[in-house]
Design an enzyme around this catalytic site. Structure first.
Site, PDB file in Angstrom:
ATOM      1  N   LYS A  14       0.853  -1.211   0.000  1.00  0.00           N
ATOM      2  CA  LYS A  14       0.000   0.000   0.000  1.00  0.00           C
ATOM      3  C   LYS A  14       0.871   1.236   0.000  1.00  0.00           C
ATOM      4  O   LYS A  14       2.036   1.198   0.423  1.00  0.00           O
ATOM      5  CB  LYS A  14      -0.923   0.025   1.221  1.00  0.00           C
ATOM      6  CG  LYS A  14      -0.234   0.067   2.610  1.00  0.00           C
ATOM      7  CD  LYS A  14       0.202   1.437   3.116  1.00  0.00           C
ATOM      8  CE  LYS A  14       0.971   1.360   4.417  1.00  0.00           C
ATOM      9  NZ  LYS A  14       1.684   2.505   4.887  1.00  0.00           N
ATOM     10  N   ASP A  40      -2.390  -1.714  10.121  1.00  0.00           N
ATOM     11  CA  ASP A  40      -2.510  -1.690   8.658  1.00  0.00           C
ATOM     12  C   ASP A  40      -3.183  -2.945   8.087  1.00  0.00           C
ATOM     13  O   ASP A  40      -3.495  -2.990   6.895  1.00  0.00           O
ATOM     14  CB  ASP A  40      -1.122  -1.566   8.017  1.00  0.00           C
ATOM     15  CG  ASP A  40      -0.637  -0.125   7.928  1.00  0.00           C
ATOM     16  OD1 ASP A  40      -1.467   0.798   8.059  1.00  0.00           O
ATOM     17  OD2 ASP A  40       0.572   0.073   7.719  1.00  0.00           O
TER      18      ASP A  40
HETATM   19  C1  CDM Z   1       2.283   4.373   9.449  1.00  0.00           C
HETATM   20  C2  CDM Z   1       1.205   3.427   8.950  1.00  0.00           C
HETATM   21  O1  CDM Z   1       1.812   2.362   8.210  1.00  0.00           O
HETATM   22  C3  CDM Z   1       0.297   4.194   8.011  1.00  0.00           C
HETATM   23  O2  CDM Z   1      -0.506   3.345   7.227  1.00  0.00           O
HETATM   24  C4  CDM Z   1       0.401   2.830  10.087  1.00  0.00           C
HETATM   25  O3  CDM Z   1      -0.183   3.851  10.884  1.00  0.00           O
HETATM   26  C5  CDM Z   1       1.221   1.888  10.983  1.00  0.00           C
HETATM   27  O4  CDM Z   1       0.606   0.672  10.981  1.00  0.00           O
HETATM   28  P1  CDM Z   1       1.298  -0.664  11.557  1.00  0.00           P
HETATM   29  O5  CDM Z   1       2.716  -0.733  11.102  1.00  0.00           O
HETATM   30  O6  CDM Z   1       0.366  -1.783  11.234  1.00  0.00           O
HETATM   31  O7  CDM Z   1       1.313  -0.316  13.089  1.00  0.00           O
HETATM   32  P2  CDM Z   1       1.119  -1.283  14.378  1.00  0.00           P
HETATM   33  O8  CDM Z   1       1.935  -2.527  14.166  1.00  0.00           O
HETATM   34  O9  CDM Z   1      -0.311  -1.399  14.725  1.00  0.00           O
HETATM   35  O10 CDM Z   1       1.803  -0.373  15.475  1.00  0.00           O
HETATM   36  C6  CDM Z   1       3.200  -0.177  15.598  1.00  0.00           C
HETATM   37  C7  CDM Z   1       3.418   0.962  16.566  1.00  0.00           C
HETATM   38  O11 CDM Z   1       3.141   2.219  15.911  1.00  0.00           O
HETATM   39  C8  CDM Z   1       2.458   3.104  16.770  1.00  0.00           C
HETATM   40  N1  CDM Z   1       1.147   3.458  16.196  1.00  0.00           N
HETATM   41  C9  CDM Z   1       0.609   2.737  15.176  1.00  0.00           C
HETATM   42  C10 CDM Z   1      -0.613   3.086  14.623  1.00  0.00           C
HETATM   43  C11 CDM Z   1      -1.284   4.207  15.150  1.00  0.00           C
HETATM   44  N2  CDM Z   1      -2.465   4.597  14.659  1.00  0.00           N
HETATM   45  N3  CDM Z   1      -0.744   4.899  16.175  1.00  0.00           N
HETATM   46  C12 CDM Z   1       0.471   4.561  16.701  1.00  0.00           C
HETATM   47  O12 CDM Z   1       0.951   5.223  17.620  1.00  0.00           O
HETATM   48  C13 CDM Z   1       2.344   2.397  18.109  1.00  0.00           C
HETATM   49  O13 CDM Z   1       3.414   2.806  18.895  1.00  0.00           O
HETATM   50  C14 CDM Z   1       2.488   0.929  17.755  1.00  0.00           C
HETATM   51  O14 CDM Z   1       3.062   0.212  18.807  1.00  0.00           O
HETATM   52  N1  ATP Z   2       5.703 -11.333   6.541  1.00  0.00           N
HETATM   53  C1  ATP Z   2       6.604 -10.398   6.875  1.00  0.00           C
HETATM   54  N2  ATP Z   2       7.290  -9.729   5.937  1.00  0.00           N
HETATM   55  C2  ATP Z   2       8.189  -8.766   6.276  1.00  0.00           C
HETATM   56  N3  ATP Z   2       8.482  -8.430   7.543  1.00  0.00           N
HETATM   57  C3  ATP Z   2       7.823  -9.049   8.527  1.00  0.00           C
HETATM   58  C4  ATP Z   2       6.853 -10.049   8.242  1.00  0.00           C
HETATM   59  N4  ATP Z   2       6.345 -10.451   9.399  1.00  0.00           N
HETATM   60  C5  ATP Z   2       6.962  -9.760  10.376  1.00  0.00           C
HETATM   61  N5  ATP Z   2       7.863  -8.924   9.869  1.00  0.00           N
HETATM   62  C6  ATP Z   2       8.693  -7.987  10.684  1.00  0.00           C
HETATM   63  O1  ATP Z   2       8.060  -6.708  10.612  1.00  0.00           O
HETATM   64  C7  ATP Z   2       9.019  -5.665  10.482  1.00  0.00           C
HETATM   65  C8  ATP Z   2       8.393  -4.545   9.636  1.00  0.00           C
HETATM   66  O2  ATP Z   2       8.278  -5.014   8.316  1.00  0.00           O
HETATM   67  P1  ATP Z   2       7.190  -4.502   7.256  1.00  0.00           P
HETATM   68  O3  ATP Z   2       7.782  -4.792   5.913  1.00  0.00           O
HETATM   69  O4  ATP Z   2       5.859  -5.069   7.543  1.00  0.00           O
HETATM   70  O5  ATP Z   2       7.218  -2.938   7.583  1.00  0.00           O
HETATM   71  P2  ATP Z   2       6.450  -1.713   6.988  1.00  0.00           P
HETATM   72  O6  ATP Z   2       6.283  -1.867   5.515  1.00  0.00           O
HETATM   73  O7  ATP Z   2       7.183  -0.474   7.425  1.00  0.00           O
HETATM   74  O8  ATP Z   2       5.055  -1.773   7.696  1.00  0.00           O
HETATM   75  P3  ATP Z   2       3.966  -0.604   7.867  1.00  0.00           P
HETATM   76  O9  ATP Z   2       3.964   0.172   6.577  1.00  0.00           O
HETATM   77  O10 ATP Z   2       2.711  -1.404   8.104  1.00  0.00           O
HETATM   78  O11 ATP Z   2       4.410   0.201   9.059  1.00  0.00           O
HETATM   79  C9  ATP Z   2      10.247  -6.328   9.844  1.00  0.00           C
HETATM   80  O12 ATP Z   2      11.402  -5.771  10.349  1.00  0.00           O
HETATM   81  C10 ATP Z   2      10.125  -7.817  10.189  1.00  0.00           C
HETATM   82  O13 ATP Z   2      10.977  -8.173  11.253  1.00  0.00           O
END
Ligand code: CDM
Ligand code: ATP
EC number: 2.7.1.148
Length: 290
Positions: free
Chosen positions: A10, A137
């Site tokens: 996304k 997400d």
């Molecule tokens: C930045 C985005 O990727 C935008 O789409 C999302 O808001 C983050 O989504 P995500 O990675 O699925 O986040 P989560 O795994 O639920 O949360 C990771 C950490 O980000 C912070 N977190 C996340 C989502 C949110 N609305 N508020 C927060 O403060 C929290 O500290 C949480 O512990």
């Molecule tokens: N299926 C997976 N693929 C990639 N990373 C994973 C997976 N499951 C758990 N992880 C862990 O999650 C962490 C974040 O990876 P991810 O690629 O999901 O981040 P992101 O794209 O920044 O996510 P978001 O945009 O939701 O914040 C990685 O460092 C990894 O250790």
């Protein structure tokens, strides 16, 4: 029967944070859309073995309970008392820790796939509600397409897809912690994008207005810590992208581009100094998931 499911990345076209909530999460309002950069998830039944196995060639992807796809399978197994085992093979194309929801999309694809494999008959809404227990997400990734996400990101309202265009993505070689970016956000000092204006532009299919309305309140936090992200933004603009923004908490920067020749110029220009560059189409529509 083995099942193959597509797990698209996304991007956030508009991302606003309204306030910090008592539960520690932030209340958000954002427009998210899927792009044609996807992992491939294969679900393979394990006859006579009540286990979840993760198979991946990517050394950054955990192969145990830290994997979000593992957590998705475990949640369904526990919630519906499933006694069948499954191997989840993950072919990664989405860069890890990039702001593109790679792990979340793998979890969402696992939920959609196991719903079929185990004949659970759950609706998209039910799967998204379960997915929200894994990460903020995941609910959007269950729906796919284009949507407004509110709450902590788990309340999904689907909207029309934007007009088709190219999306060029560039990821500098750094991983960003989402929790840290939210923690360092100083809400009183940032400029907020107008998410409603973005939604209206999409509903009108007004590409120029979409390009004018992109904005991400988390950008300043990541740009401050990693000047290389600002550099990629500058270069993408210089090579001619119509709109340039960091996705999610970063560090990936995306550019929207309407014309093929311009896309080629931006792509080639970025390849000169950035290892991970992709040129893909905006998917936008829900039916493009399988
Ligand atoms: C930045 C985005 O990727 C935008 O789409 C999302 O808001 C983050 O989504 P995500 O990675 O699925 O986040 P989560 O795994 O639920 O949360 C990771 C950490 O980000 C912070 N977190 C996340 C989502 C949110 N609305 N508020 C927060 O403060 C929290 O500290 C949480 O512990
Ligand atoms: N299926 C997976 N693929 C990639 N990373 C994973 C997976 N499951 C758990 N992880 C862990 O999650 C962490 C974040 O990876 P991810 O690629 O999901 O981040 P992101 O794209 O920044 O996510 P978001 O945009 O939701 O914040 C990685 O460092 C990894 O250790």
């Amino acid at each position: 029967m083995r099942l193959s499911v597509k797990a698209p990345a996304k991007i956030n076209l508009s991302l606003d944070v309204l306030y910090k909530r008592p539960d520690g999460y932030h209340e958000v309002k954002m427009v998210m859309t899927t792009i044609d950069l996807a992992d491939r998830i294969e679900l393979i039944p394990l006859p006579g073995e009540d286990a979840i196995r993760i198979v991946s060639q990517n050394r950054f992807v955990p192969d145990d309970c830290r994997n979000l796809a593992y957590q998705a399978a475990k949640l369904l197994k526990e919630t519906f008392s499933i006694r069948e085992g499954v191997a989840i093979s993950i072919t990664k194309h989405i860069p890890v820790a990039a702001g593109l929801a790679g792990g979340s999309s793998d979890a969402a694809a696992t939920l959609r796939g196991l719903n079929k494999l185990w004949r659970l008959g759950l609706s998209v809404h039910e799967l998204a509600t379960l997915g929200a227990q894994i990460g903020s997400d995941v609910a959007f990734c269950v729906y796919g397409g284009t949507a407004v996400a509110t709450g902590r990101g788990e309340i999904i309202t689907p909207i029309s897809s934007p007009p088709p265009c190219w999306v060029v993505l560039a990821k500098p070689p750094i991983g960003v912690s989402t929790a840290e970016v939210y923690r360092n956000l100083q809400l009183e000092h940032v400029s907020h994008p107008d998410v409603d204006v973005m939604v209206e532009a999409i509903e009108r299919q007004d590409y120029a207005a979409i390009c004018r309305s992109v904005g991400n309140v988390l950008e300043e936090v990541t740009l401050k810590k990693y000047p290389e992200v600002a550099h990629i933004k500058e270069q993408m603009r210089r090579f001619g992208a119509d709109a340039v923004l960091m996705s999610g908490s970063g560090p990936t920067v995306f550019g929207l581009i309407e014309h093929d020749s311009r896309m080629q110029r931006v792509y080639n220009g970025l390849r000169g100094f950035c290892d991970q560059v992709f040129a893909v189409r905006l998917l936008g529509e829900r039916h493009s998931l399988d």
